[in-house]
Motif scaffolding. Structure first.
Motif, PDB file in Angstrom:
ATOM      1  N   GLY A  16       0.780  -1.228   0.000  1.00  0.00           N
ATOM      2  CA  GLY A  16       0.000   0.000   0.000  1.00  0.00           C
ATOM      3  C   GLY A  16       0.810   1.275   0.000  1.00  0.00           C
ATOM      4  N   ALA A  17       2.132   1.165  -0.063  1.00  0.00           N
ATOM      5  CA  ALA A  17       2.976   2.358  -0.004  1.00  0.00           C
ATOM      6  C   ALA A  17       2.981   3.114  -1.329  1.00  0.00           C
ATOM      7  CB  ALA A  17       4.405   1.967   0.352  1.00  0.00           C
ATOM      8  N   THR A  29       3.861   8.889   5.542  1.00  0.00           N
ATOM      9  CA  THR A  29       2.725   9.808   5.608  1.00  0.00           C
ATOM     10  C   THR A  29       2.889  10.744   6.800  1.00  0.00           C
ATOM     11  OG1 THR A  29       1.456   8.215   6.921  1.00  0.00           O
ATOM     12  CG2 THR A  29       1.170   8.150   4.532  1.00  0.00           C
ATOM     13  N   HIS A 113       7.111   2.968   7.046  1.00  0.00           N
ATOM     14  CA  HIS A 113       5.775   2.852   6.442  1.00  0.00           C
ATOM     15  C   HIS A 113       4.984   1.739   7.117  1.00  0.00           C
ATOM     16  CE1 HIS A 113       2.591   2.389   3.473  1.00  0.00           C
ATOM     17  NE2 HIS A 113       2.886   1.098   3.433  1.00  0.00           N
ATOM     18  N   TYR A 114       5.610   0.613   7.327  1.00  0.00           N
ATOM     19  CA  TYR A 114       4.927  -0.531   7.938  1.00  0.00           C
ATOM     20  C   TYR A 114       4.471  -0.196   9.362  1.00  0.00           C
ATOM     21  CZ  TYR A 114       4.100  -5.226   9.739  1.00  0.00           C
ATOM     22  OH  TYR A 114       3.528  -6.346  10.312  1.00  0.00           O
ATOM     23  N   GLN A 116       3.808   2.770  10.544  1.00  0.00           N
ATOM     24  CA  GLN A 116       2.693   3.712  10.431  1.00  0.00           C
ATOM     25  C   GLN A 116       1.386   2.986  10.114  1.00  0.00           C
ATOM     26  OE1 GLN A 116       4.007   6.639   7.485  1.00  0.00           O
ATOM     27  NE2 GLN A 116       4.455   8.093   9.135  1.00  0.00           N
ATOM     28  N   CYS A 117       1.448   2.011   9.231  1.00  0.00           N
ATOM     29  CA  CYS A 117       0.253   1.251   8.851  1.00  0.00           C
ATOM     30  C   CYS A 117      -0.316   0.457  10.020  1.00  0.00           C
ATOM     31  CB  CYS A 117       0.572   0.307   7.690  1.00  0.00           C
ATOM     32  SG  CYS A 117       0.817   1.133   6.114  1.00  0.00           S
ATOM     33  N   ASN A 118       0.518   0.248  11.022  1.00  0.00           N
ATOM     34  CA  ASN A 118       0.079  -0.496  12.190  1.00  0.00           C
ATOM     35  C   ASN A 118      -0.138   0.398  13.411  1.00  0.00           C
ATOM     36  OD1 ASN A 118       0.124  -3.662  11.797  1.00  0.00           O
ATOM     37  ND2 ASN A 118       1.757  -2.798  10.517  1.00  0.00           N
TER      38      ASN A 118
END
Length: 217
Positions: A16-17, A29, A113-114, A116-118
């Motif tokens: 999704g990045a 983000t 990124h990972y 942040q997604c979590n």
């Protein structure tokens, strides 16, 4: 039958990045960030208290946090105990092949990124080498944001101070950060002239703190 291939780069990190620049560095983000109360080294994370107001960091030899790069998902619950996590400080040495510098920049942002997604608040760590790295080392970081840098092992010689200061100047020019967290020593000859351009928040390294405690200061 579907074959599962391990590409060695933990592709799930960038699901999704968005990517940017010539080398397609993952984009972090923007999040609502504040300045942490203190910084805690990854290898000292189990000793920390009041974690929600502190930031975990990886300012140490790469070998000491390699498992975070290869098995990031295993550390999510631990990382969520902290208010912030500074992205991994994957080395960009002056004499390091440029291809490895690009890979290490990619991994810095991919892990960020990972996280942040979590649901983890991430402070981007910025690392550079010489002028060649400027083509990619600032990619994927929001402008007018909080960033973090470390001088640990980077300002021992005149040459190292020269390249660190030059890279810091470029980071400020390109990213225009509103705050720069500085981990480690902050000599005036490196930082003083930039203090009118942005806000610096300084934190001692774990080594310096132990030395100070031993000396009773």
């Amino acid at each position: 039958m579907k074959t599962i291939v391990d590409d060695g780069f933990s592709s799930y990190l960038v699901n999704g990045a968005k990517f940017t620049g010539k080398y397609q560095i993952p984009v972090l983000t923007e999040q609502e960030l504040s300045i942490p109360k203190d910084l805690v080294a990854f290898n000292e994370r189990n000793k920390a208290t009041d974690k929600k107001h502190k930031s975990l960091h990886f300012y140490m030899h790469d070998i000491m946090f390699k498992q975070v790069i290869t098995s990031t998902s295993k550390y999510l619950n631990e990382f969520k105990e902290y208010g912030y996590v500074i992205t991994p400080d994957c080395s960009l040495y002056l004499d390091q092949p440029l291809c490895l510098q690009i890979v290490n920049t990619y991994l810095n942002r991919a892990v960020g990124h990972y996280l942040q997604c979590n649901g983890i608040k991430v402070i981007p760590n910025v690392r550079w080498g010489d002028e060649r790295s400027y083509e990619f080392c600032f990619d994927g970081i929001p402008e007018n944001y909080i960033i973090s840098v470390s001088t640990l092992g980077c300002i021992r010689s005149y040459e190292e101070k020269y390249y660190f200061k030059k890279g810091l100047e470029e980071a400020i020019r390109i990213l225009r950060p509103r705050v720069i967290i500085v981990h480690g020593d902050a000599p005036k000859e490196v930082f003083k002239e930039f203090e009118l351009k942005t806000k610096f928040v300084y934190f001692q390294s774990s080594t310096a703190r132990r030395r100070r405690k031993t000396n009773g200061k």
